[in-house]
Write a protein that holds these residues in place. Structure first.
Motif: not given
Length: 474
Positions: A65-76, A138-146
């Motif tokens: 997995v590339a450790c990038t904002a693009a992979t996760f769809g968000n830059d926290p 699965q790539k469009d399932v997100f867990l958010v806390s902020s």
């Protein structure tokens, strides 16, 4: 569910320890890469975090997995180098949450709260039905806390099926108090796209200082959240609103506007911890900062509101925004069932135009209460077309049907309602009696077959099932 003190509610709830002991990934996770690097997760899916200093987003991933904002769809945390960390093998589940304070409601066999469709006992099941983000990959399932994570995900769905899981209490004002009405209007807004499920994980998932807007979209589900009704920082005094004037506020906890196929289920809406008695009197009235808990208007259709708790609030729910919105006629198809209305002054709901089904709801209040005294429950407004079945009203001080069912509007702009089996303080409601005469020409029949409990069993059922924290969400 135990309410947090105000000091806790105005802090952002995060997935780790306090800012004084900021962590760069969730507990039990292990660092696997720095930003820009590659995280080797392995063949089995695991939760992977991307972030730093108590701000991160998570996804269930496998492989390299590339450790990038693009992979996760968000830059926290924009502008700061972040890290990736991998969790234990979990088959795609989220980090453990605080156990619910009440036993979870067992969903029907073979269903999962994340993918469950609106049941065939309400308007949301009609036509094409309501599935929200059930079809999300699965790539469009997100867990958010902020707030930043939540907004980042919602802005990038493009309308494709998406599941957004909220962990802990998200404060939309976490970056500082709202500076002015314009700032509040922007930062408080949580706008849900089509084909979205927004759902809380565990018993403590919720939103404060926010307002959920479902506008002009289709196929949306909101479940298992405690929503603190937003407090307008600059309510406006209108001397012409009622004979003595009134304070008017801008924001509802949740607003369904021109939307179709919407399911609002197992949430808790409340003014707490900022109840009306905490505000000063101006112009002879409390400076009311709350508007509605849940409003449904402007031609919205195929909406089910089920198993929610509405408590400690004055103007609860409008169906139809005004007598002048004649385009609403023939629309506003809404079902309310299995909800608890506790210490609500009125509008539970107040209906204009809509074909509204109200059944197996439980109403609890006191007409002489110091805070949120009961005025009425069901408002029959202009061209309302209400079918009421087996609701239970336990209202201290209510003596007759007219104390709980009110003609909400001028004598020349009336609506219609029929009722079967409802009880007021253990006796027959008496709709059609001297205090409660309405037209019965509702002009429609139910397009679905509800499972209707006898009103004598409604209290126990609703108190057991309604509200946030009653679903087991992974």
């Amino acid at each position: 569910m135990k309410l947090l003190p105000l000091a806790a509610l105005i802090s952002t709830a995060l997935l780790a320890t306090s800012a004084a002991n900021a962590a760069d990934w969730p507990e039990s996770f292990s660092k696997c890469a720095a930003q820009g690097g590659t995280c080797d997760v392995g063949a089995a899916k695991r939760q992977v975090s991307f972030g730093i200093k108590n701000k991160w987003v998570l996804k269930s991933l496998s492989g390299k997995v590339a450790c990038t904002a693009a992979t996760f769809g968000n830059d926290p945390y924009p502008g700061v180098d972040k890290k990736c960390a991998v969790g234990p093998l979990d088959g795609g589940t989220t980090p453990p949450t605080t156990p619910p304070t009440t036993p979870p409601t067992t969903p029907p066999a073979g269903t999962d709260p994340l993918t469950q469709a609106a049941p065939a006992t309400g308007w949301a099941s009609y036509s094409s039905g309501t599935r929200g983000g059930a079809a999300a990959t699965q790539k469009d399932v997100f867990l958010v806390s902020s707030a930043s994570q939540l907004q980042g995900v919602l802005k990038n769905t493009g309308g494709k099926p998406t599941q957004v899981k909220i962990y802990g209490t998200i404060d939309m004002a976490a970056d500082g108090p709202f500076k002015n009405p314009a700032d509040q209007g922007v930062r408080s807004l949580i706008s849900l796209p089509s084909n979205t499920t927004l759902i809380g994980v565990g018993a403590d998932a919720g939103i404060v200082n926010g307002r959920i807007m479902i506008k002009g979209v289709d196929n949306v589900i909101v479940r298992n959240l405690t929503i603190a009704n937003p407090c307008d920082i600059a309510p406006v005094w209108d001397p012409k609103d009622t004979s003595t004037g009134n304070w008017n506020s801008r924001y509802d906890g949740l607003n369904v506007d021109q939307a179709t196929h919407v399911w609002i289920d197992h949430n808790t809406f409340t003014d707490a911890p900022r109840t009306d008695d905490q505000f000063p009197k101006e112009n002879g009235k409390l400076k009311q900062c709350h508007d509605g808990s849940l409003d449904i208007k402007n031609g919205a259709d195929y909406v089910t509101v089920s198993n929610n708790v509405f408590k400690l609030h004055e103007k609860n729910t409008l169906v139809g925004s005004s007598d002048g919105t004649t385009s609403d006629d023939g629309h506003l198809t809404v079902t309310f069932h299995g909800n608890l209305y506790q210490d609500i002054t009125g509008r539970s709901p107040r209906v204009r135009f809509g074909k509204v089904h109200v059944y197996n709801n439980y109403y609890q209040g006191d007409r002489d209460a110091k805070l949120y005294p009961h005025h009425y429950s069901i408002g029959v407004g202009y061209k309302a077309k209400i079918v009421s079945q087996h609701n239970a009203f336990d209202i201290i001080g209510a003596k007759e049907c007219g104390d709980v069912v009110e003609a909400s509007g001028s004598s020349g702009k009336t609506g219609a309602i029929v009722d079967s089996g409802s009880l007021l303080n253990g006796a027959a409601l008496g709709l059609g009696g001297e205090s409660c005469k309405f037209s019965t020409a509702v002009g429609w029949t139910l397009p679905y077959t509800p499972v209707v409990l006898d009103a004598s069993n409604v209290r126990e059922s609703v108190l057991r099932n309604a509200g946030a924290g009653k679903l087991s969400v992974r």
